[in-house]
Design a protein around this motif. Structure first.
Motif, short mmCIF file in Angstrom:
data_model
loop_
_atom_site.label_atom_id
_atom_site.label_comp_id
_atom_site.label_asym_id
_atom_site.label_seq_id
_atom_site.Cartn_x
_atom_site.Cartn_y
_atom_site.Cartn_z
N MET A 1 0.84 -1.20 0.00
CA MET A 1 0.00 0.00 0.00
C MET A 1 0.88 1.25 0.00
O MET A 1 1.87 1.32 0.72
N ARG A 2 0.52 2.22 -0.83
CA ARG A 2 1.22 3.49 -0.85
C ARG A 2 0.45 4.51 -0.01
O ARG A 2 -0.78 4.62 -0.13
N THR A 3 1.16 5.23 0.81
CA THR A 3 0.54 6.28 1.61
C THR A 3 1.12 7.64 1.19
O THR A 3 2.13 7.71 0.49
N LYS A 15 0.99 19.40 12.62
CA LYS A 15 0.53 18.03 12.77
C LYS A 15 0.85 17.27 11.49
O LYS A 15 0.67 17.81 10.39
N ALA A 16 1.28 16.03 11.63
CA ALA A 16 1.65 15.24 10.45
C ALA A 16 1.25 13.79 10.64
O ALA A 16 1.23 13.27 11.75
N SER A 17 0.94 13.13 9.52
CA SER A 17 0.58 11.71 9.55
C SER A 17 0.79 11.09 8.18
O SER A 17 0.69 11.78 7.15
N ALA A 18 1.05 9.80 8.17
CA ALA A 18 0.94 9.04 6.93
C ALA A 18 -0.55 8.74 6.74
O ALA A 18 -1.24 8.34 7.68
N VAL A 19 -1.05 8.97 5.52
CA VAL A 19 -2.49 8.88 5.24
C VAL A 19 -2.74 7.83 4.18
O VAL A 19 -2.09 7.82 3.13
N SER A 20 -3.69 6.93 4.44
CA SER A 20 -4.03 5.88 3.49
C SER A 20 -4.89 6.45 2.36
O SER A 20 -5.43 7.56 2.48
N PRO A 21 -5.04 5.72 1.24
CA PRO A 21 -5.84 6.23 0.11
C PRO A 21 -7.29 6.55 0.47
O PRO A 21 -7.92 7.37 -0.20
N GLY A 23 -8.24 7.99 3.23
CA GLY A 23 -8.26 9.11 4.17
C GLY A 23 -8.05 8.73 5.61
O GLY A 23 -8.30 9.55 6.50
N ARG A 24 -7.53 7.54 5.88
CA ARG A 24 -7.31 7.11 7.26
C ARG A 24 -5.90 7.48 7.71
O ARG A 24 -4.93 7.27 6.99
N LEU A 25 -5.80 8.03 8.92
CA LEU A 25 -4.49 8.38 9.48
C LEU A 25 -3.84 7.13 10.05
O LEU A 25 -4.45 6.41 10.85
N LEU A 26 -2.59 6.87 9.67
CA LEU A 26 -1.87 5.72 10.21
C LEU A 26 -1.14 6.08 11.50
O LEU A 26 -0.71 5.19 12.24
N CYS A 27 -0.96 7.36 11.73
CA CYS A 27 -0.23 7.83 12.90
C CYS A 27 -0.50 9.32 13.01
O CYS A 27 -1.16 9.90 12.15
N ASP A 53 6.49 5.07 10.46
CA ASP A 53 5.18 4.51 10.78
C ASP A 53 4.56 3.83 9.58
O ASP A 53 3.89 2.79 9.71
N ALA A 54 4.74 4.40 8.39
CA ALA A 54 4.22 3.78 7.17
C ALA A 54 4.88 2.42 6.93
O ALA A 54 4.20 1.44 6.61
N VAL A 55 6.19 2.37 7.11
CA VAL A 55 6.91 1.11 6.92
C VAL A 55 6.43 0.07 7.92
O VAL A 55 6.22 -1.11 7.60
N GLU A 56 6.22 0.49 9.15
CA GLU A 56 5.75 -0.43 10.19
C GLU A 56 4.38 -1.00 9.84
O GLU A 56 4.05 -2.14 10.20
N ALA A 57 3.57 -0.22 9.10
CA ALA A 57 2.24 -0.68 8.69
C ALA A 57 2.28 -1.45 7.38
O ALA A 57 1.23 -1.78 6.81
N GLY A 58 3.48 -1.72 6.88
CA GLY A 58 3.61 -2.46 5.62
C GLY A 58 3.35 -1.60 4.40
O GLY A 58 2.96 -2.11 3.34
N ALA A 59 3.57 -0.30 4.53
CA ALA A 59 3.29 0.63 3.43
C ALA A 59 4.55 1.43 3.13
O ALA A 59 5.58 1.30 3.78
N SER A 60 4.45 2.27 2.12
CA SER A 60 5.54 3.17 1.77
C SER A 60 4.96 4.56 1.55
O SER A 60 3.78 4.71 1.24
#
Length: 309
Positions: A1-3, A15-21, A23-27, A53-60
């Motif tokens: 998954m790409r974030t 404020k910052a977060s990795a965001v899924s396609p 619109g979900r915040l991963l952190c 955090d993105a890497v930890e969730a299996g994303a980039s």
């Protein structure tokens, strides 16, 4: 998954977060907003945390989207931000160079507007406007399904003149809407009424927008009069905006929107009664924002997503 890393740069905090396609915040990570010369270093630290955090969730992380108050050029420079005290700062280029990732920069109110349109209170309409209430007032609009960015990514709604010759604004003008209808303005108004009514519960607590709303709910006279004056101030600017844009929906964001219908219902009544020919020929719904404090992050990421689609 790409974030996508979404960053919301505010007047006091970032404020910052990795965001899924979807619109979900991963952190979520936060930092105090520094001076301009230290901003890129602070952003670098936040981006590295979000990438981890993105890497930890299996994303980039595929891109970076940032939102900032002020006038933003089409190529991502902060041309002028009175709340951040920035001029002609090539922020997008600095961050893109640092991380070698596609990077976008958009006005923060536009970010919130886009987030609400795609994922929140604006779903289901083609024409939407949004006012964000904070230290100042931000404004954005979606017209025929497209985010309106205008020239240099800014609709300076907070600087509509609602009180000609009135209070000095940080922009250099007098009587700007945000001097009378921002969260800071509500606090100033409430303090005035608290002094007028020494028995008010407002005198026993720190005065915030939500504290005023709580006192209104409890029947406090000072808070009720303060809220009435504030709603008129906010409503007058909204009437002007709605008369020009005629949106199907007006979304109101910011901390005070947490008061829900206690705040929105009298505001809705005020605006609908003062609009040109009312809402009979152009129905308007006025609602609270749904995305909360995450709107800026999610909208910044959503805007950046167009670079990798």
């Amino acid at each position: 998954m790409r974030t996508i890393i979404g960053i919301d740069i505010g007047g006091t905090s970032i404020k910052a977060s990795a965001v899924s396609p979807n619109g979900r915040l991963l952190c979520i990570h936060t930092a105090e907003t520094p001076k301009q010369e230290e901003l890129v270093c602070v952003l670098e630290s936040l981006v590295r945390l979000c990438k981890a955090d993105a890497v930890e969730a299996g994303a980039s992380a595929a891109a970076i989207g940032m939102g900032s108050p002020g006038i933003i050029s089409t190529d991502g420079k902060v041309l002028f931000s009175n709340n951040l005290r920035m001029r002609n700062f090539d922020l997008r280029a600095e961050v893109e160079k640092k991380f070698q990732l596609p990077t976008s920069l958009l006005n923060d109110a536009f970010c919130a507007t886009l987030a609400e349109y795609r994922f929140g209170a604006g779903r289901g309409v083609k024409n939407m406007a949004m006012v964000t209430i904070g230290t100042g007032i931000g404004f954005g609009a979606v017209i025929n399904g497209e985010l309106f960015t205008g020239t240099n990514s800014c609709m300076a709604g907070g600087h509509i003149i609602t009180h000609a010759g009135g209070l000095d604004c940080t922009c250099g003008s007098k009587g700007c809407w945000e001097m009378y209808a921002s969260a800071s303005a509500l606090i100033r108004i409430a303090k005035g009424y608290a002094q007028k009514y020494p028995e008010s519960a407002l005198n026993a607590k720190e005065i915030t927008g939500l504290a005023v709303a709580d006192c209104v709910r409890a029947g406090d006279r000072a808070a009720s009069e303060a809220m009435q004056e504030y709603i008129a101030n906010l409503g007058d600017g909204m009437v002007s905006a709605c008369n020009i844009l005629r949106p199907e929906r007006m979304v109101v964001g910011g901390g005070l929107s947490g008061a829900g219908e206690l705040f929105i219902e009298p505001l809705r009544e005020y605006v609908l009664n003062k609009m040109f020919i009312g809402a009979d020929y152009a129905p308007l719904d006025i609602v609270c924002a749904q995305m909360g404090n995450a709107a800026g992050i999610i909208g910044a990421a959503a805007y950046a997503s167009r670079m990798i689609e």
